[in-house]
Design a protein around this motif. Structure first.
Motif, PDB file in Angstrom:
ATOM      1  N   LEU A  15       1.069  -1.146   0.316  1.00 45.91           N
ATOM      2  CA  LEU A  15       0.171   0.071  -0.120  1.00 45.91           C
ATOM      3  C   LEU A  15       0.968   1.200   0.020  1.00 45.91           C
ATOM      4  O   LEU A  15       0.500   2.162  -0.220  1.00 45.91           O
ATOM      5  CB  LEU A  15      -0.511   0.094   1.146  1.00 45.91           C
ATOM      6  CG  LEU A  15      -1.995  -0.945   0.989  1.00 45.91           C
ATOM      7  CD1 LEU A  15      -2.693  -0.894   2.307  1.00 45.91           C
ATOM      8  CD2 LEU A  15      -3.035  -1.188   0.604  1.00 45.91           C
ATOM      9  N   ALA A  16       2.557   1.330   1.002  1.00 39.52           N
ATOM     10  CA  ALA A  16       2.869   2.434   0.704  1.00 39.52           C
ATOM     11  C   ALA A  16       3.535   2.746  -0.792  1.00 39.52           C
ATOM     12  O   ALA A  16       2.992   4.237  -0.901  1.00 39.52           O
ATOM     13  CB  ALA A  16       3.916   2.368   0.561  1.00 39.52           C
ATOM     14  N   VAL A  17       3.257   2.676  -2.291  1.00 35.34           N
ATOM     15  CA  VAL A  17       3.667   2.571  -3.308  1.00 35.34           C
ATOM     16  C   VAL A  17       2.565   4.064  -3.567  1.00 35.34           C
ATOM     17  O   VAL A  17       2.831   5.107  -3.898  1.00 35.34           O
ATOM     18  CB  VAL A  17       4.237   2.036  -3.983  1.00 35.34           C
ATOM     19  CG1 VAL A  17       4.250   2.587  -5.436  1.00 35.34           C
ATOM     20  CG2 VAL A  17       5.526   1.627  -3.667  1.00 35.34           C
ATOM     21  N   PRO A  18       1.339   3.296  -3.700  1.00 29.64           N
ATOM     22  CA  PRO A  18       0.182   4.150  -4.340  1.00 29.64           C
ATOM     23  C   PRO A  18       0.071   5.423  -3.088  1.00 29.64           C
ATOM     24  O   PRO A  18      -0.544   6.617  -3.425  1.00 29.64           O
ATOM     25  CB  PRO A  18      -1.213   3.380  -4.532  1.00 29.64           C
ATOM     26  CG  PRO A  18      -0.469   1.892  -4.324  1.00 29.64           C
ATOM     27  CD  PRO A  18       0.877   1.981  -3.474  1.00 29.64           C
ATOM     28  N   THR A  19       0.147   4.958  -2.266  1.00 31.68           N
ATOM     29  CA  THR A  19      -0.038   6.257  -0.997  1.00 31.68           C
ATOM     30  C   THR A  19       1.155   7.337  -1.027  1.00 31.68           C
ATOM     31  O   THR A  19       0.149   8.116  -0.977  1.00 31.68           O
ATOM     32  CB  THR A  19      -0.105   6.115   0.424  1.00 31.68           C
ATOM     33  OG1 THR A  19      -0.946   4.651   0.775  1.00 31.68           O
ATOM     34  CG2 THR A  19      -0.220   6.582   1.940  1.00 31.68           C
ATOM     35  N   VAL A  20       2.153   6.884  -1.546  1.00 31.05           N
ATOM     36  CA  VAL A  20       3.229   8.400  -1.878  1.00 31.05           C
ATOM     37  C   VAL A  20       3.012   8.995  -3.016  1.00 31.05           C
ATOM     38  O   VAL A  20       3.258   9.797  -2.690  1.00 31.05           O
ATOM     39  CB  VAL A  20       4.652   7.664  -1.683  1.00 31.05           C
ATOM     40  CG1 VAL A  20       5.490   8.004  -1.883  1.00 31.05           C
ATOM     41  CG2 VAL A  20       5.348   6.845  -0.600  1.00 31.05           C
ATOM     42  N   ILE A  21       2.397   8.582  -4.424  1.00 28.47           N
ATOM     43  CA  ILE A  21       2.683   8.447  -5.029  1.00 28.47           C
ATOM     44  C   ILE A  21       1.220   9.706  -5.462  1.00 28.47           C
ATOM     45  O   ILE A  21       1.088  10.976  -5.123  1.00 28.47           O
ATOM     46  CB  ILE A  21       1.741   8.028  -6.098  1.00 28.47           C
ATOM     47  CG1 ILE A  21       3.535   6.977  -6.342  1.00 28.47           C
ATOM     48  CG2 ILE A  21       1.388   8.558  -7.530  1.00 28.47           C
ATOM     49  CD1 ILE A  21       3.037   5.664  -7.697  1.00 28.47           C
ATOM     50  N   GLN A  22      -0.006   9.098  -4.182  1.00 27.53           N
ATOM     51  CA  GLN A  22      -0.989   9.822  -4.302  1.00 27.53           C
ATOM     52  C   GLN A  22      -0.821  11.713  -3.725  1.00 27.53           C
ATOM     53  O   GLN A  22      -0.817  12.716  -3.655  1.00 27.53           O
ATOM     54  CB  GLN A  22      -1.887   9.511  -3.729  1.00 27.53           C
ATOM     55  CG  GLN A  22      -3.271  10.156  -3.964  1.00 27.53           C
ATOM     56  CD  GLN A  22      -4.491   9.309  -2.355  1.00 27.53           C
ATOM     57  OE1 GLN A  22      -4.108   8.323  -1.768  1.00 27.53           O
ATOM     58  NE2 GLN A  22      -5.214   9.861  -2.807  1.00 27.53           N
ATOM     59  N   VAL A  23       0.084  10.750  -2.456  1.00 29.09           N
ATOM     60  CA  VAL A  23       0.492  12.763  -1.161  1.00 29.09           C
ATOM     61  C   VAL A  23       1.424  13.535  -2.271  1.00 29.09           C
ATOM     62  O   VAL A  23       1.195  14.695  -2.481  1.00 29.09           O
ATOM     63  CB  VAL A  23       1.215  11.878  -0.172  1.00 29.09           C
ATOM     64  CG1 VAL A  23       1.756  12.840   0.640  1.00 29.09           C
ATOM     65  CG2 VAL A  23       0.446  11.196   0.368  1.00 29.09           C
ATOM     66  N   GLY A  24       2.363  12.851  -2.800  1.00 34.84           N
ATOM     67  CA  GLY A  24       2.837  13.802  -3.701  1.00 34.84           C
ATOM     68  C   GLY A  24       2.332  14.509  -4.721  1.00 34.84           C
ATOM     69  O   GLY A  24       2.856  15.542  -5.333  1.00 34.84           O
ATOM     70  N   LEU A  25       1.674  13.766  -5.680  1.00 30.19           N
ATOM     71  CA  LEU A  25       0.948  14.765  -6.565  1.00 30.19           C
ATOM     72  C   LEU A  25       0.276  15.544  -5.458  1.00 30.19           C
ATOM     73  O   LEU A  25      -0.060  16.957  -6.304  1.00 30.19           O
ATOM     74  CB  LEU A  25       0.200  13.562  -7.419  1.00 30.19           C
ATOM     75  CG  LEU A  25       0.876  12.926  -8.374  1.00 30.19           C
ATOM     76  CD1 LEU A  25      -0.675  12.158  -8.946  1.00 30.19           C
ATOM     77  CD2 LEU A  25       1.724  13.589  -9.125  1.00 30.19           C
ATOM     78  N   ARG A  26      -0.459  15.604  -4.623  1.00 31.44           N
ATOM     79  CA  ARG A  26      -1.004  16.661  -3.877  1.00 31.44           C
ATOM     80  C   ARG A  26      -0.785  17.818  -4.132  1.00 31.44           C
ATOM     81  O   ARG A  26      -0.952  18.018  -3.840  1.00 31.44           O
ATOM     82  CB  ARG A  26      -2.040  16.143  -2.775  1.00 31.44           C
ATOM     83  CG  ARG A  26      -3.228  15.440  -3.371  1.00 31.44           C
ATOM     84  CD  ARG A  26      -4.102  14.775  -2.020  1.00 31.44           C
ATOM     85  NE  ARG A  26      -5.134  14.072  -1.982  1.00 31.44           N
ATOM     86  CZ  ARG A  26      -6.039  13.059  -1.313  1.00 31.44           C
ATOM     87  NH1 ARG A  26      -5.860  13.472  -0.415  1.00 31.44           N
ATOM     88  NH2 ARG A  26      -7.263  12.252  -2.131  1.00 31.44           N
ATOM     89  N   LEU A  27       0.715  17.202  -3.010  1.00 37.61           N
ATOM     90  CA  LEU A  27       1.525  18.180  -2.416  1.00 37.61           C
ATOM     91  C   LEU A  27       2.205  18.870  -3.600  1.00 37.61           C
ATOM     92  O   LEU A  27       2.506  20.322  -3.735  1.00 37.61           O
ATOM     93  CB  LEU A  27       2.747  17.816  -1.054  1.00 37.61           C
ATOM     94  CG  LEU A  27       2.564  17.051  -0.439  1.00 37.61           C
ATOM     95  CD1 LEU A  27       3.346  16.375   0.004  1.00 37.61           C
ATOM     96  CD2 LEU A  27       1.913  18.442   0.585  1.00 37.61           C
TER      97      LEU A  27
END
Length: 191
Positions: A15-27
């Motif tokens: 679950l870490a990879v999709p979460t990091v991508i999502q958070v990075g894109l939002r930031l």
């Protein structure tokens, strides 16, 4: 608890990879002003990891209990080697077991070495991916030695990438009428 911790590590990694991508894109999209949203996403990631790991652990525990196999910390290793005994040994039990294995829709017999050993593929899930296995019959003592190894492409139990060989062990024990031999449960080897 060690089995649950292993399930959580796997679930958190998945679950870490999709979460990091999502958070990075939002930031990036909001110019760094979305730290509150990032914290919410990370909390959701942690909660989802715990739920996923708990579901995987409960699935392994249920399979172990219904098959009579002890759930040990090595359940998530890539190789399971166990000495099991026949629940109700009678004359010709090894031949009946061979027939049952060959007729199973989950098994594909690859080779036989005389009357004492069979090499096979076992499909523990609904997909076509399998684990390798061998079963060695010891007719005088009424025991079998089951050796199962995960393949590189199998995704495992409940989406967790490990534990497929333990699931196959539980399925085979239930299908063939095998139970753990005294003092022999929990002897899975690390791959």
């Amino acid at each position: 608890m060690k089995v649950w911790a292993g399930c959580w590590r796997e679930a958190a990694g998945v679950l870490a990879v999709p979460t990091v991508i999502q958070v990075g894109l939002r930031l990036w999209d909001q110019g760094g002003a979305a730290w509150g949203t990032a914290a919410e996403s990370l909390a959701l990631w942690a909660a989802a990891g715990v739920v996923w790991a708990t579901a995987a652990w409960l699935s392994l525990r249920h399979r172990a209990r219904t098959s009579g196999i002890t759930l040990t910390p090595d359940a998530l290793t890539g190789r399971q080697t166990r000495q099991l005994r026949v629940l109700r040994p009678s004359v010709g039990w090894a031949d009946r077991m061979r027939t049952e294995l060959k007729e199973s829709d989950r098994a594909s017999v690859a080779a036989e070495k005389g009357r004492e050993e069979i090499w096979f593929h076992w499909r523990p899930g609904l997909r076509r991916h399998t684990v390798w296995g061998s079963i060695i019959f010891d007719e005088p003592s009424g025991t079998v030695r089951l050796d199962l190894r995960e393949g590189a492409v199998y995704t495992g139990v409940s989406g967790v990438r490990r534990g497929a060989s333990f699931v196959a062990l539980c399925q085979m024990a239930g299908r063939l009428g095998l139970v753990g031999a005294e003092g022999q449960c929990g002897t899975g080897d690390r791959a």
